[in-house]
Design a protein around this motif. Structure first.
Motif, mmCIF file in Angstrom:
data_model
loop_
_atom_site.group_PDB
_atom_site.id
_atom_site.type_symbol
_atom_site.label_atom_id
_atom_site.label_comp_id
_atom_site.label_asym_id
_atom_site.label_seq_id
_atom_site.Cartn_x
_atom_site.Cartn_y
_atom_site.Cartn_z
ATOM 1 N N UNK A 187 -7.058 67.728 30.063
ATOM 2 C CA UNK A 187 -5.930 68.227 29.267
ATOM 3 C C UNK A 187 -4.841 67.856 29.712
ATOM 4 N N UNK A 188 -3.817 67.821 28.976
ATOM 5 C CA UNK A 188 -2.299 67.218 29.444
ATOM 6 C C UNK A 188 -1.698 68.340 30.350
ATOM 7 N N UNK A 189 -2.075 69.980 29.990
ATOM 8 C CA UNK A 189 -1.491 70.914 30.746
ATOM 9 C C UNK A 189 -2.188 70.841 32.218
ATOM 10 N N UNK A 190 -3.166 70.203 32.571
ATOM 11 C CA UNK A 190 -3.968 70.127 33.641
ATOM 12 C C UNK A 190 -2.868 69.292 34.707
ATOM 13 N N UNK A 191 -2.070 68.250 34.322
ATOM 14 C CA UNK A 191 -1.517 67.526 34.898
ATOM 15 C C UNK A 191 0.086 67.910 35.045
ATOM 16 N N UNK A 192 0.747 68.013 33.817
ATOM 17 C CA UNK A 192 2.220 68.244 33.562
ATOM 18 C C UNK A 192 2.446 69.555 33.505
ATOM 19 N N UNK A 193 3.510 70.061 34.086
ATOM 20 C CA UNK A 193 3.842 71.420 33.902
ATOM 21 C C UNK A 193 4.382 71.631 32.443
ATOM 22 N N UNK A 194 4.383 72.966 32.018
ATOM 23 C CA UNK A 194 4.676 73.351 30.520
ATOM 24 C C UNK A 194 6.109 72.770 30.314
ATOM 25 N N UNK A 195 6.989 72.876 31.180
ATOM 26 C CA UNK A 195 8.457 72.353 31.089
ATOM 27 C C UNK A 195 8.409 71.138 30.614
ATOM 28 N N UNK A 196 7.674 70.053 30.948
ATOM 29 C CA UNK A 196 7.503 68.800 30.777
ATOM 30 C C UNK A 196 6.987 68.689 29.363
ATOM 31 N N UNK A 197 6.036 69.359 28.856
ATOM 32 C CA UNK A 197 5.285 69.378 27.873
ATOM 33 C C UNK A 197 6.382 69.780 26.586
ATOM 34 N N UNK A 198 6.995 70.744 27.064
ATOM 35 C CA UNK A 198 7.837 71.572 25.978
ATOM 36 C C UNK A 198 9.028 70.459 25.621
ATOM 37 N N UNK A 199 9.603 69.832 26.640
ATOM 38 C CA UNK A 199 10.751 69.183 26.542
ATOM 39 C C UNK A 199 10.303 67.822 25.738
ATOM 40 N N UNK A 200 9.276 67.294 26.050
ATOM 41 C CA UNK A 200 8.760 65.846 25.535
ATOM 42 C C UNK A 200 8.424 66.116 23.935
ATOM 43 N N UNK A 201 7.756 67.316 23.920
ATOM 44 C CA UNK A 201 7.111 67.791 22.500
ATOM 45 C C UNK A 201 8.180 68.196 21.651
ATOM 46 N N UNK A 202 9.166 69.045 21.978
ATOM 47 C CA UNK A 202 10.043 69.700 21.017
ATOM 48 C C UNK A 202 11.388 69.682 21.635
ATOM 49 N N UNK A 203 11.826 69.385 22.470
ATOM 50 C CA UNK A 203 13.241 69.213 23.357
ATOM 51 C C UNK A 203 13.557 70.345 23.901
ATOM 52 N N UNK A 204 12.462 71.240 24.066
ATOM 53 C CA UNK A 204 12.873 72.754 24.698
ATOM 54 C C UNK A 204 13.302 72.505 26.349
ATOM 55 N N UNK A 205 14.283 73.219 26.659
ATOM 56 C CA UNK A 205 14.734 73.173 28.050
ATOM 57 C C UNK A 205 14.605 74.568 28.607
ATOM 58 N N UNK A 206 14.768 74.748 30.022
ATOM 59 C CA UNK A 206 14.985 76.147 30.309
ATOM 60 C C UNK A 206 13.502 76.607 30.766
ATOM 61 N N UNK A 207 12.655 75.848 31.003
ATOM 62 C CA UNK A 207 11.447 76.363 31.416
ATOM 63 C C UNK A 207 11.107 76.018 32.955
ATOM 64 N N UNK A 208 9.920 75.766 33.470
ATOM 65 C CA UNK A 208 9.656 75.984 34.788
ATOM 66 C C UNK A 208 10.155 74.237 35.523
ATOM 67 N N UNK A 209 10.741 73.506 34.826
ATOM 68 C CA UNK A 209 11.177 72.292 35.486
ATOM 69 C C UNK A 209 12.977 72.254 35.057
ATOM 70 N N UNK A 210 13.817 72.010 36.099
ATOM 71 C CA UNK A 210 15.353 71.828 35.770
ATOM 72 C C UNK A 210 15.674 71.108 34.696
ATOM 73 N N UNK A 211 16.440 71.357 33.815
ATOM 74 C CA UNK A 211 16.939 70.521 33.014
ATOM 75 C C UNK A 211 17.369 69.050 33.223
ATOM 76 N N UNK A 212 18.288 68.954 34.266
ATOM 77 C CA UNK A 212 18.799 67.699 34.742
ATOM 78 C C UNK A 212 17.685 66.864 35.361
#
Length: 557
Positions: free
Chosen positions: A424-449
């Motif tokens: 599963x993708x979530x086994x490799x990438x943090x949720x912040x990466x998934x949310x950003x590339x899926x829906x453009x969401x920021x502010x999760x467990x990965x710094x936006x910059x």
């Protein structure tokens, strides 16, 4: 005229009816060879010869056939038949030439059969060299590469074109092209070497080790860094041609080059053509590129992984991130680490250490990741929660391969239209990466910059980013519609970017739709044994035409 050359010309005339095999009459005299005009492409002082050899073409193919027949996958069957056909062609032509010389020189042809004390057996000559290029920071580094070209004792032909071989993704330094004499039948370097076949293509084949392998095996590999790798490959091609023309033979007048590659090699070959056109490198005489199932759009690839929630080759995620973190200036400026984007379970498997050590193949890594959920104590005492899903023929579905279900009957059922294993993708990438590339969401467990820096890095390595090829460049793409590792969205993205408003497409796009060999690895074998050579010939002969096409049923195993 030397008697040797007279015999050759007579034999060549006698054998000209063999339409599927072509040989070029030539002379041993230097003044009869048309050299490449102008200054050398590369400073010969920066070239070092490491190793050289000559291998009988018969021995070469027999070794590969023996290795291929020991496998039981579809691609093993394809390659067995391909190498058998190559060997049969060599033997038939050699016997025909031997008989023709016998008719000219005597009853049994003994004089022609061993001209000047040399065997008539066709051979590959090869050498590995080191050349100077620059890394991502502009520092001089010494890279290595393989050169292969044809030889025969009756006439030692000059190649009339150059094949720029761009190898696929490797993770073991053993698999590097400069380790030519030790490579197995599935290694695409051996398939690329077939372009040097003395009775067909007769090319000079140049296959650079990418940075991170061979002479630079201690360096980080700039995976999917299009510009850097293309520039280094081009430097290698210039060095290879310069070495060949100074110390071996001459290329024929009006020679051309074509870049060829599959998987990562497909993206590199495309990048080579782009770089040459952007920088006006006419001295390479680059007629085009033949690219198979390449990652031309890392952004589209990552989004497809997230949409499917499956990574069929998890090492691809590690390679992509490692290349970005290690070589992208902005990401280094921000102090990005693998841990910023990856889950702890994924990092703790040891995968980034395996990539750094370069001792394991991609298949080794895949098998270790499959087993890690079931037998963690065998792998660095790993105690995380990473595991793979494997197809169970008995239960007709994918199930986690862990201790709890290890007794389930697992098998690869090709009729299920499923690949062997995935995570599963979530086994490799943090949720912040998934949310950003899926829906453009920021502010999760990965710094936006850091997310934005990763996105920009991936965008800059899109083949079509801020560029479109010339219409006469012989750009040919080949892609399986069901590739599970490098999804077809990569070719579709290039198609969409370059076809808008174009009356004549500046590329040829071949969709590969075969019922048996459409997975990534098997498609690679099909690409080389059934399609690649004809497309290279079309480009060299000026028969290339842009457009959309479909390849079906070429492989029927």
């Amino acid at each position: 005229m030397k008697r040797k050359n007279l015999l050759w010309m007579i034999a060549a005339a006698l054998t000209c009816g063999l339409a599927t095999m072509t040989l070029t009459a030539c002379s041993d005299d230097d003044d009869n060879n048309d050299a490449h005009e102008g200054q050398p492409l590369y400073d010969v002082a920066n070239i070092k010869v490491i190793e050289s050899g000559r291998i009988s073409v018969t021995d070469f193919y027999q070794r590969l056939i023996q290795s291929a027949t020991e496998g039981n996958a579809d691609e093993d069957e394809m390659l067995t038949e391909f190498y058998q056909q190559q060997l049969a062609g060599i033997k038939a032509y050699e016997q025909y030439l031997r008989d023709s010389l016998a008719n000219v020189s005597g009853a049994n042809g003994s004089e022609g059969a061993d001209t000047d004390g040399k065997s008539m057996t066709y051979s590959y000559e090869w050498t590995t060299i080191r050349y100077t290029t620059t890394d991502v920071d502009g520092n001089n580094i010494e890279c290595s590469e393989l050169l292969v070209w044809p030889y025969n004792a009756v006439c030692n032909p000059n190649p009339d074109h150059v094949v720029i071989g761009c190898h696929c993704t490797i993770t073991s330094n053993f698999e590097r092209p400069s380790n030519f004499s030790n490579l197995g039948h599935k290694n695409d370097v051996n398939m690329l070497a077939c372009f040097a076949n003395p009775v067909s293509q007769e090319a000079l084949v140049i296959v650079p080790d990418y940075q991170g392998y061979g002479a630079t095996h201690g360096d980080s590999h700039p995976y999917c860094n299009r510009e850097v790798t293309a520039r280094q490959v081009i430097d290698g091609v210039k060095a290879g041609i310069t070495y060949f023309e100074k110390y071996e033979k001459k290329l024929e007048k009006n020679w051309k080059s074509v870049a060829v590659g599959y998987s990562q090699g497909g993206a590199v070959a495309a990048g080579v053509l782009r770089y040459a056109q952007e920088h006006g490198l006419s001295d390479l005489c680059l007629a085009g590129a033949v690219c198979g199932d390449g990652p031309y759009d890392p952004v589209a690839t990552l989004k497809q992984y997230i949409q499917d929630d499956r990574l069929y080759m998890p090492v691809a995620a590690a390679l992509l991130l490692k290349g970005a973190v290690d070589t992208n200036p902005r990401m280094r400026e921000l102090g990005c680490r693998y841990e910023d984007f990856c889950t702890k379970d994924y990092v703790d498997t040891g995968i980034f250490t395996w990539l750094k050590d370069k001792e394991m193949t991609t298949e080794d890594i895949q098998q270790r990741l499959i087993q890690i959920g079931c037998d963690p104590l065998d792998f660095y005492e790993y105690r995380g929660n990473f595991f793979m899903y494997v197809w169970s023929k008995a239960k007709e579905g994918f199930y986690p391969f862990t201790k709890d279900v290890s007794k389930t009957e697992y098998d690869f059922d090709r009729s299920s239209d499923k690949a062997l294993s995935f995570c599963k993708v979530g086994q490799c990438f943090k949720q912040g990466v998934i949310d950003y590339f899926k829906e453009g969401k920021v502010g999760g467990d990965v710094p936006t910059e850091k997310l934005k820096a990763l996105e920009q890095c991936l965008k800059e390595n899109q083949l079509y980013y801020s560029w479109k090829p010339s219409k006469d460049s012989g750009f040919t793409f080949f892609h399986s519609t069901k590739d599970e590792v490098v999804p077809v969205c990569n070719a579709e993205a290039v198609d969409a970017a370059w076809s808008a408003g174009a009356s004549d497409l500046p590329f040829a796009y071949y969709k590969y739709d075969n019922k048996r060999t459409y997975y990534h690895v098997a498609t690679g074998s099909a690409f080389y044994v059934s399609y690649c050579g004809s497309k290279v010939n079309d480009i060299l002969k000026g028969k290339w035409k842009g457009g959309r096409h479909t390849e079906k049923g070429g492989i029927t195993y």
